[in-house]
Design an enzyme around this catalytic site. Structure first.
Site: not given
Length: 420
Positions: A49, A51, A154, A181, A222, A243, A347
């Site tokens: 993961h 971003d 995600e 999420h 999540h 993650h 992440d």
């Protein structure tokens, strides 16, 4: 985003006070680091993961401008091409993220824009990045010296309760979907929201079944523990946590309980341990809880909440997580779930305040060196780096090939399944 530049300079790197992380100067001076680098040269390091795509979308200087956010330079975030090379990243799941709170024209528009951004980033650097859709693609691109670039969605809100949308996203290149999420959906409970369904609804189970048929990884980061359990009950393929970290070490709702870690032994899945401070350090998690409580109180009582919180933070400095604490979580997952069920899901570019010693994507080898010093075998290091995730991908692909022969695409609807 905070980031540590020049992480591989020949100078004193980091001394982690009380965290068990020895100082090091270079691979030549540190046998564990040299060994880690040798292992990562022959085994693709697969990060679950990152971003970067959202970081580009929200850039304060040139939002959504892939050219302006030049990965051939040192970027303001955690990720660029030079640091990916220094970190020996072999494959990366780029998160194509849409906030669950967005309510403008619907989630699909933003999700499609995220696909567009990610695909343009990959296409812009063909000498360094390559789109990957399978385990074979990862291994091929690793041999060619390019970062195999996979796409992970995600949050299942982007489906807008449509299995047709799920299939369309798969065709665009999505190879995992995080079921939720932070917002509970019509069909799945999120960890950070109310538990309205005690896990998955019947439509949520159908989403998992259709993901299995497609060959899309079921990502349980999540989601609530109930959703984790229900997904493990219904899935016909291994799951991932792209993650997340261990709840036994840090009591945070985003982390994975031991009861779920134990179930991964029979499911075959992988927990890709993350670097987010509040997920790996109890002190950071407790501080953030106090900060959020104070901010909520200040919003009611204070005319200038921002000033109040600046004063509060000055009086209550934020603690920092450390590389050694991330290693603790890796040790725990390896012990409880087993060495075949642990991976890396940093992440990076999705959070501020990275752990000391893991400031950006250049720092991965230092984490592996710490694990070597803790007694991890070469075989277990290779499994952690990428072999476990490659196995999960291959098993998911094989199961999908069989399921596609056995059943047609699902045409079930949420109205039919959950509101007959």
């Amino acid at each position: 985003m905070s980031g540590e530049r020049g992480a591989l300079a020949l100078a004193l790197l980091v001394t982690l006070a009380g965290a068990g992380e020895p100082a090091a100067l270079s691979a030549q001076d540190d046998p564990a680091l040299a060994r880690a680098r040798r292992l990562l040269a022959s085994t693709p390091l697969i990060d679950g993961h990152n971003d970067l795509v959202w970081e580009i979308r929200t850039s304060p200087t040139a939002p959504r401008d892939v050219a302006a956010y030049d990965l051939r330079t040192t970027t303001p975030g955690h990720t660029d091409l030079a640091r990916l090379r220094s970190g020996q990243v072999g494959a990366q799941f780029w998160s194509i993220y849409v906030p669950g709170e967005v309510r403008d024209s619907g989630y699909a528009r933003i999700q499609l824009e995220e696909f567009d951004l990610a695909r343009r980033v990959i296409a812009r650097y063909p000498d360094r990045l390559a789109l990957a859709l399978s385990a074979d693609d990862i291994e091929r691109e690793f041999k060619r010296g390019r970062v195999a670039s996979l796409l992970g969605m995600e949050g299942g809100h982007v489906l807008e309760n449509s299995l047709g949308a799920l299939r369309a996203y798969y065709d665009l290149g999505a190879r995992y979907l995080t079921l939720t999420h932070n917002v509970t959906l019509d069909w799945a409970d999120a960890a950070l929201d109310s538990a309205r369904h005690d896990g998955l609804t019947e439509f949520g189970r159908e989403v998992v079944r259709e993901m299995n048929r497609l060959g899309m990884l079921v990502d349980l980061s999540h989601v609530s523990p109930g959703t984790m359990s229900d997904a493990l009950d219904v899935t016909e393929a291994p799951v991932i946590f792209s993650h997340s970290s261990a709840r036994a070490l840090t009591e945070h709702v985003r982390n994975v309980p031991d009861s779920i870690l134990t179930r991964l032994r029979s499911n075959g899945g992988v927990v890709m341990v993350t670097f987010v401070g509040a997920f790996v350090s109890q002190a950071v998690a407790d501080w953030e809880a106090r900060y959020n409580h104070e901010a909520a109180s200040a919003a009611v009582a204070s005319a200038d909440t921002a000033a109040h919180m600046r004063d509060w933070e000055q009086a209550n400095p934020r603690p920092q997580a450390t590389l050694a604490q991330v290693a603790d979580h890796l040790d725990h997952v390896r012990q409880v779930a087993g060495p075949d069920h642990v991976g890396i899901g940093s992440d990076f570019d999705g959070f501020d305040h990275p752990p000391i010693g893991l400031e950006d994507v250049s720092r991965f080898p230092y984490l592996f060196a710490e694990l070597i010093r803790r007694g991890w075998s070469d075989d277990d290091i290779r499994k952690l780096a990428g072999r476990n995730l490659l196995r999960v991908l291959r098993q998911t692909e094989a199961r999908a090939a069989r399921l596609r022969r056995e059943r047609e695409p699902s045409v079930r609807t949420i109205q039919e399944l959950d509101h007959p």
